[in-house]
Design a protein around this motif. Sequence first.
Motif, mmCIF file in Angstrom:
data_model
loop_
_atom_site.group_PDB
_atom_site.id
_atom_site.type_symbol
_atom_site.label_atom_id
_atom_site.label_comp_id
_atom_site.label_asym_id
_atom_site.label_seq_id
_atom_site.Cartn_x
_atom_site.Cartn_y
_atom_site.Cartn_z
ATOM 1 N N ASP A 139 -45.178 91.763 8.501
ATOM 2 C CA ASP A 139 -45.908 90.979 9.516
ATOM 3 C C ASP A 139 -47.354 91.421 9.623
ATOM 4 O O ASP A 139 -48.276 90.603 9.672
ATOM 5 C CB ASP A 139 -45.238 91.122 10.888
ATOM 6 N N MET A 140 -47.536 92.745 9.669
ATOM 7 C CA MET A 140 -48.909 93.226 9.822
ATOM 8 C C MET A 140 -49.743 92.932 8.571
ATOM 9 O O MET A 140 -50.901 92.521 8.669
ATOM 10 C CB MET A 140 -48.951 94.716 10.140
ATOM 11 N N ALA A 141 -49.124 93.095 7.386
ATOM 12 C CA ALA A 141 -49.860 92.826 6.142
ATOM 13 C C ALA A 141 -50.295 91.367 6.110
ATOM 14 O O ALA A 141 -51.425 91.047 5.731
ATOM 15 C CB ALA A 141 -48.981 93.158 4.934
ATOM 16 N N MET A 142 -49.410 90.455 6.553
ATOM 17 C CA MET A 142 -49.754 89.023 6.550
ATOM 18 C C MET A 142 -50.853 88.730 7.575
ATOM 19 O O MET A 142 -51.786 87.966 7.308
ATOM 20 C CB MET A 142 -48.491 88.200 6.830
ATOM 21 N N LEU A 162 -53.169 90.755 8.602
ATOM 22 C CA LEU A 162 -54.432 91.297 8.066
ATOM 23 C C LEU A 162 -54.986 90.384 6.974
ATOM 24 O O LEU A 162 -56.189 90.093 6.935
ATOM 25 C CB LEU A 162 -54.209 92.704 7.506
ATOM 26 N N ALA A 163 -54.100 89.914 6.090
ATOM 27 C CA ALA A 163 -54.558 89.080 4.967
ATOM 28 C C ALA A 163 -55.119 87.752 5.477
ATOM 29 O O ALA A 163 -56.195 87.312 5.060
ATOM 30 C CB ALA A 163 -53.406 88.846 3.990
ATOM 31 N N LYS A 164 -54.400 87.107 6.403
ATOM 32 C CA LYS A 164 -54.866 85.806 6.927
ATOM 33 C C LYS A 164 -56.201 85.950 7.639
ATOM 34 O O LYS A 164 -57.136 85.168 7.418
ATOM 35 C CB LYS A 164 -53.854 85.253 7.946
ATOM 36 N N ALA A 165 -56.305 86.950 8.518
ATOM 37 C CA ALA A 165 -57.538 87.108 9.304
ATOM 38 C C ALA A 165 -58.705 87.481 8.395
ATOM 39 O O ALA A 165 -59.850 87.050 8.625
ATOM 40 C CB ALA A 165 -57.339 88.181 10.378
ATOM 41 N N ILE A 183 -53.929 84.943 -0.149
ATOM 42 C CA ILE A 183 -53.385 85.541 1.083
ATOM 43 C C ILE A 183 -52.011 86.158 0.797
ATOM 44 O O ILE A 183 -51.724 87.293 1.202
ATOM 45 C CB ILE A 183 -53.293 84.471 2.201
ATOM 46 N N GLU A 184 -51.179 85.393 0.083
ATOM 47 C CA GLU A 184 -49.842 85.928 -0.244
ATOM 48 C C GLU A 184 -49.957 87.220 -1.044
ATOM 49 O O GLU A 184 -49.245 88.196 -0.789
ATOM 50 C CB GLU A 184 -49.066 84.914 -1.098
ATOM 51 N N ALA A 185 -50.858 87.225 -2.030
ATOM 52 C CA ALA A 185 -50.995 88.394 -2.915
ATOM 53 C C ALA A 185 -51.506 89.607 -2.130
ATOM 54 O O ALA A 185 -51.013 90.735 -2.320
ATOM 55 C CB ALA A 185 -51.946 88.063 -4.073
ATOM 56 N N MET A 186 -52.482 89.384 -1.248
ATOM 57 C CA MET A 186 -53.008 90.501 -0.452
ATOM 58 C C MET A 186 -51.924 91.054 0.471
ATOM 59 O O MET A 186 -51.780 92.268 0.624
ATOM 60 C CB MET A 186 -54.223 90.041 0.376
ATOM 61 N N ALA A 187 -51.148 90.144 1.084
ATOM 62 C CA ALA A 187 -50.101 90.595 2.007
ATOM 63 C C ALA A 187 -49.035 91.393 1.259
ATOM 64 O O ALA A 187 -48.585 92.449 1.727
ATOM 65 C CB ALA A 187 -49.485 89.392 2.714
ATOM 66 N N LEU A 188 -48.660 90.908 0.073
ATOM 67 C CA LEU A 188 -47.645 91.624 -0.707
ATOM 68 C C LEU A 188 -48.137 93.007 -1.111
ATOM 69 O O LEU A 188 -47.404 93.996 -1.046
ATOM 70 C CB LEU A 188 -47.302 90.821 -1.967
ATOM 71 N N ALA A 189 -49.424 93.077 -1.524
ATOM 72 C CA ALA A 189 -49.987 94.372 -1.928
ATOM 73 C C ALA A 189 -50.030 95.323 -0.731
ATOM 74 O O ALA A 189 -49.753 96.529 -0.868
ATOM 75 C CB ALA A 189 -51.387 94.159 -2.517
#
Length: 267
Positions: free
Chosen positions: A196-199, A201-204, A181-187
């Motif tokens: 906020d939006m990246a996190m 999206l990654a969590k959901a 999740i962290e890696a997807m949000a960072l990318a």
Amino acid sequence: MDDLKTRGLVLLGCGKMGSAMLKGWLAGGLPPSSVTVLDPHPSEWLQSTGVALNTDLPANPAIVLVAVKPQMMGDALPTLQKLGNGDTVFLTVAAGISIATYETMLGADTPIIRAMPNTPAAIGRGITGIVGNVKVSGAALDMAEGLLKAVGQVVRLDTEAQIRPLTAISGCGPAYVFHLIEAMALAGEKAGLSADMAMQLAKATVGGAGQLAEDSDEGPAQLRINVTSPGGVTAEALRVLMDETDGFVPLMERAVAAAITRDEELA
Ligand SMILES: NC(=O)c1ccc[n+]([C@@H]2O[C@H](COP(=O)([O-])OP(=O)(O)OC[C@H]3O[C@@H](n4cnc5c(N)ncnc54)[C@H](O)[C@@H]3O)[C@@H](O)[C@H]2O)c1
């Protein structure tokens, strides 16, 4: 569960894993009055639950859950030696330490179950592998399984050796997924989204895909194919992630091997 309510449950150590399980059990209706916790550093949450904290132990508890770190075991476990060689079941979630070591510390006639849970137990979505020594009766194993099923799925292992790879997959696995999740949000952030939006999206995405993988009649390979439009966008990302030399598969194999090596060291 009735036996547990009457005779009591003792927790030796109640940090992240002990709390995750206790949260699930209390939410599932285990009365706090049946629980005694020994922990020199109780969290605020633990103090608010109404369990007996650092008090005298029940005379003959049904289960002692051992949830201290393997490195603390030599200091912590001897305090419970008097409950060894009886019909109190020691259910230990510590990584690495073998049943033979517990038998040496508590007495060879002690019923001991090694269990490896994971932190989604806190929301009733854990999975735990269990294996007991010869002193554990069928009824005792059923009782432990019943307790653990209150916080998720349970699998019974055929041999103690299997708990090592199970630890590296499902015990540690939530951390791998949280890091995904962290890696997807960072990318996503690097590619132009707000943090906020990246996190979000990654969590959901990870949560939804995990639920779909569990619920669907199709396996993960087919579910992956369902996302991958021929000649489309996903195929290009998967070309990177499924690379035979530095994609997810060899990377995960290396990560799991490193976890197994550490588990061996802790033993
Ligand atoms: N965290 C996980 O995801 C996870 C998953 C499966 C198994 N485990 C196992 O659970 C055990 C605990 O791990 P954790 O992550 O909860 O660690 P943690 O550090 O969060 O919790 C350990 C607790 O033990 C307490 N403690 C220390 N010395 C003690 C003593 N002498 N007597 C009683 N309590 C004492 C500490 O105050 C702390 O609250 C470990 O053996 C670990 O291998 C953890």
